[in-house]
Enzyme design. Structure first.
Site, mmCIF file in Angstrom:
data_model
loop_
_atom_site.group_PDB
_atom_site.id
_atom_site.type_symbol
_atom_site.label_atom_id
_atom_site.label_comp_id
_atom_site.label_asym_id
_atom_site.label_seq_id
_atom_site.Cartn_x
_atom_site.Cartn_y
_atom_site.Cartn_z
ATOM 1 N N GLN A 14 0.965 -1.127 0.010
ATOM 2 C CA GLN A 14 0.142 -0.220 0.008
ATOM 3 C C GLN A 14 0.843 1.338 0.122
ATOM 4 O O GLN A 14 0.376 2.374 -0.096
ATOM 5 C CB GLN A 14 -0.844 0.033 1.356
ATOM 6 C CG GLN A 14 -1.888 -1.034 1.329
ATOM 7 C CD GLN A 14 -2.461 -1.260 2.788
ATOM 8 O OE1 GLN A 14 -3.381 -0.556 3.100
ATOM 9 N NE2 GLN A 14 -1.866 -1.958 3.547
ATOM 10 N N HIS B 124 -1.384 1.394 -4.339
ATOM 11 C CA HIS B 124 -1.844 2.744 -4.262
ATOM 12 C C HIS B 124 -1.199 3.901 -4.873
ATOM 13 O O HIS B 124 -1.024 5.149 -4.679
ATOM 14 C CB HIS B 124 -1.942 3.101 -2.654
ATOM 15 C CG HIS B 124 -2.891 2.368 -1.863
ATOM 16 N ND1 HIS B 124 -3.106 2.173 -0.680
ATOM 17 C CD2 HIS B 124 -4.172 1.721 -2.433
ATOM 18 C CE1 HIS B 124 -4.102 1.496 -0.376
ATOM 19 N NE2 HIS B 124 -4.744 1.030 -1.183
ATOM 20 N N CYS C 187 3.557 17.867 -18.475
ATOM 21 C CA CYS C 187 3.894 16.420 -19.071
ATOM 22 C C CYS C 187 4.860 16.721 -20.337
ATOM 23 O O CYS C 187 5.017 17.727 -20.989
ATOM 24 C CB CYS C 187 2.957 15.692 -19.310
ATOM 25 S SG CYS C 187 1.946 16.308 -20.851
ATOM 26 N N SER D 133 -2.705 -1.051 9.451
ATOM 27 C CA SER D 133 -3.615 -0.788 10.354
ATOM 28 C C SER D 133 -4.986 -1.545 10.106
ATOM 29 O O SER D 133 -6.058 -1.552 10.854
ATOM 30 C CB SER D 133 -4.097 0.820 10.568
ATOM 31 O OG SER D 133 -4.688 1.215 9.244
ATOM 32 N N ASN E 283 2.884 -6.544 13.471
ATOM 33 C CA ASN E 283 2.382 -5.216 13.212
ATOM 34 C C ASN E 283 2.819 -4.735 14.964
ATOM 35 O O ASN E 283 2.826 -5.429 15.847
ATOM 36 C CB ASN E 283 1.003 -5.173 13.019
ATOM 37 C CG ASN E 283 0.322 -3.834 12.699
ATOM 38 O OD1 ASN E 283 0.882 -3.286 11.510
ATOM 39 N ND2 ASN E 283 -0.323 -3.089 13.263
HETATM 40 P P1 NAD Z 1 -1.717 2.975 8.722
HETATM 41 O O1 NAD Z 1 -0.695 4.123 8.860
HETATM 42 O O2 NAD Z 1 -3.249 3.083 8.582
HETATM 43 O O3 NAD Z 1 -1.049 1.964 9.715
HETATM 44 C C1 NAD Z 1 0.139 1.675 9.998
HETATM 45 C C2 NAD Z 1 0.052 0.675 10.988
HETATM 46 O O4 NAD Z 1 1.484 0.215 11.109
HETATM 47 C C3 NAD Z 1 -0.509 0.546 12.317
HETATM 48 O O5 NAD Z 1 -1.007 -0.456 12.587
HETATM 49 C C4 NAD Z 1 0.911 0.539 13.242
HETATM 50 O O6 NAD Z 1 0.744 -0.064 14.387
HETATM 51 C C5 NAD Z 1 1.770 -0.055 12.674
HETATM 52 N N1 NAD Z 1 3.195 0.097 12.632
HETATM 53 C C6 NAD Z 1 3.760 1.476 13.111
HETATM 54 N N2 NAD Z 1 5.374 1.506 13.325
HETATM 55 C C7 NAD Z 1 5.342 0.013 13.124
HETATM 56 C C8 NAD Z 1 6.787 -0.853 13.094
HETATM 57 N N3 NAD Z 1 7.881 -0.038 13.343
HETATM 58 N N4 NAD Z 1 6.603 -2.366 12.685
HETATM 59 C C9 NAD Z 1 5.354 -2.789 12.521
HETATM 60 N N5 NAD Z 1 4.466 -1.921 12.181
HETATM 61 C C10 NAD Z 1 4.189 -0.624 12.751
HETATM 62 O O7 NAD Z 1 -1.008 2.119 7.374
HETATM 63 P P2 NAD Z 1 -1.784 1.539 6.070
HETATM 64 O O8 NAD Z 1 -2.679 0.562 6.623
HETATM 65 O O9 NAD Z 1 -0.579 1.027 5.025
HETATM 66 O O10 NAD Z 1 -2.721 2.658 5.450
HETATM 67 C C11 NAD Z 1 -2.156 3.878 5.054
HETATM 68 C C12 NAD Z 1 -2.203 4.355 3.864
HETATM 69 O O11 NAD Z 1 -1.304 5.710 3.723
HETATM 70 C C13 NAD Z 1 -1.827 3.506 2.699
HETATM 71 O O12 NAD Z 1 -2.851 3.606 1.526
HETATM 72 C C14 NAD Z 1 -0.710 4.000 2.196
HETATM 73 O O13 NAD Z 1 -0.815 4.343 0.604
HETATM 74 C C15 NAD Z 1 -0.635 5.660 2.994
HETATM 75 N N6 NAD Z 1 0.777 5.727 3.246
HETATM 76 C C16 NAD Z 1 2.027 5.489 2.810
HETATM 77 C C17 NAD Z 1 3.186 5.692 3.402
HETATM 78 C C18 NAD Z 1 4.375 5.125 2.762
HETATM 79 O O14 NAD Z 1 4.504 4.932 1.416
HETATM 80 N N7 NAD Z 1 5.477 4.895 3.349
HETATM 81 C C19 NAD Z 1 3.287 6.518 4.445
HETATM 82 C C20 NAD Z 1 2.051 6.979 4.973
HETATM 83 C C21 NAD Z 1 0.606 6.551 4.174
#
Ligand code: NAD
Length: 246
Positions: free
Chosen positions: A89, A107, A137, A179, A203
């Site tokens: 994601q 995503h 573009c 999450s 997680n």
């Molecule tokens: P979320 O932010 O909703 O949940 C993150 C989860 O990761 C939480 O349950 C938390 O407990 C857990 N977490 C935090 N630190 C951790 C660690 N060190 N080790 C293991 N688990 C850990 O994330 P989601 O479910 O991916 O939904 C988020 C949406 O936001 C996605 O659609 C994504 O595209 C976008 N997003 C992406 C990024 C990225 O690309 N790095 C960053 C922020 C948001």
């Protein structure tokens, strides 16, 4: 003997130890913004400057962060099993830089931009592409504005056909750092479990869909996952493909 199919789904939590913030901090905001302010088609329509600058900041941040041991562990797992699919994601490029080869970015991706007129996608990470000025573009006769190549809330995720095929035929489904609140990604563990796959979670906190997992490992992915991957890959029976990881 049928080879074991392993599917992994990652979320923002796997990149947290690299220094990228997860989606919803305790205040319910993403990098100080409400999600509907920066991650919907309507936000782009009403306030493109805010949305553009938000994603440009995320795009610039990628050069300041590095893959962590959890990204590297998944690249190792990919090499160690015959049939492997990585679904993420995440919009960052840390899986690529951690050594993973084939990644389904459901995503979208930060490295690419999409022409608003033609839908053409271009890799645009030069310095000039990372400023707060809109990017134009290279595909249209009269260059059009580009938008982030991101799937916003209300849009259809990418690669759903490949993702559904992989999940509907997997033996093991592993979720790392999600999450379980963003759909349809959040449903995938439920589907995998319903076809009899072994579902495994790594997680930090118990997610809302924790009941969809046969095995739950709570803690930091960068600390837990490398050990789990070593254990799985060193198991003689896993090596021969006769039993399921877990
Ligand atoms: P979320 O932010 O909703 O949940 C993150 C989860 O990761 C939480 O349950 C938390 O407990 C857990 N977490 C935090 N630190 C951790 C660690 N060190 N080790 C293991 N688990 C850990 O994330 P989601 O479910 O991916 O939904 C988020 C949406 O936001 C996605 O659609 C994504 O595209 C976008 N997003 C992406 C990024 C990225 O690309 N790095 C960053 C922020 C948001």
């Amino acid at each position: 003997m049928r080879s074991m199919k392993v599917v992994v789904l990652t979320g923002a939590g796997i990149s947290a130890e690299s220094g990228i913030k997860t989606f919803r901090d305790k205040d319910g905001l993403w990098e100080n913004h409400r999600i509907d302010e920066v991650a919907t088609p309507n936000a782009w329509k009403l306030n493109p400057k805010l949305v553009w600058e938000f994603y440009q900041e995320r795009r610039r941040q990628m050069s300041e962060v590095n893959p962590n041991p959890a990204h590297v562990a998944l690249a190792k797992l990919e090499l160690g099993v015959e049939n492997f699919t990585l679904i993420t994601q995440n919009v960052d490029d840390l899986h690529e830089r951690g050594g993973s080869n084939s990644i389904l970015h459901m995503h979208g991706r930060l490295q690419t931009l999409r022409c608003e007129d033609s839908g053409e996608i271009e890799h645009r990470m030069d310095d000039a592409d990372l400023s707060d000025e809109y990017a134009l573009c290279n595909c249209c006769v009269k260059p059009s504005r580009m938008r982030p190549d991101i799937v916003w809330f209300g849009e259809i995720p990418m690669y759903m056909s490949e993702i559904n095929d992989a999940v509907n035929s997997c033996d093991v489904f592993i979720v790392v750092g999600s999450s379980g609140q963003v759909y349809p990604a959040a449903d995938l563990a439920y589907h995998a479990k319903s076809i009899g796959a072994n579902t495994i979670l790594v997680n930090y906190d118990p997610p809302v869909n924790v009941g969809d997992f046969n095995e739950v490992h709570l803690g930091k992915a960068g600390e837990i996952l490398p050990h789990l991957v070593d254990k799985w890959l060193n198991d003689e029976e896993v090596k021969s493909g006769t039993i399921r990881i877990g």
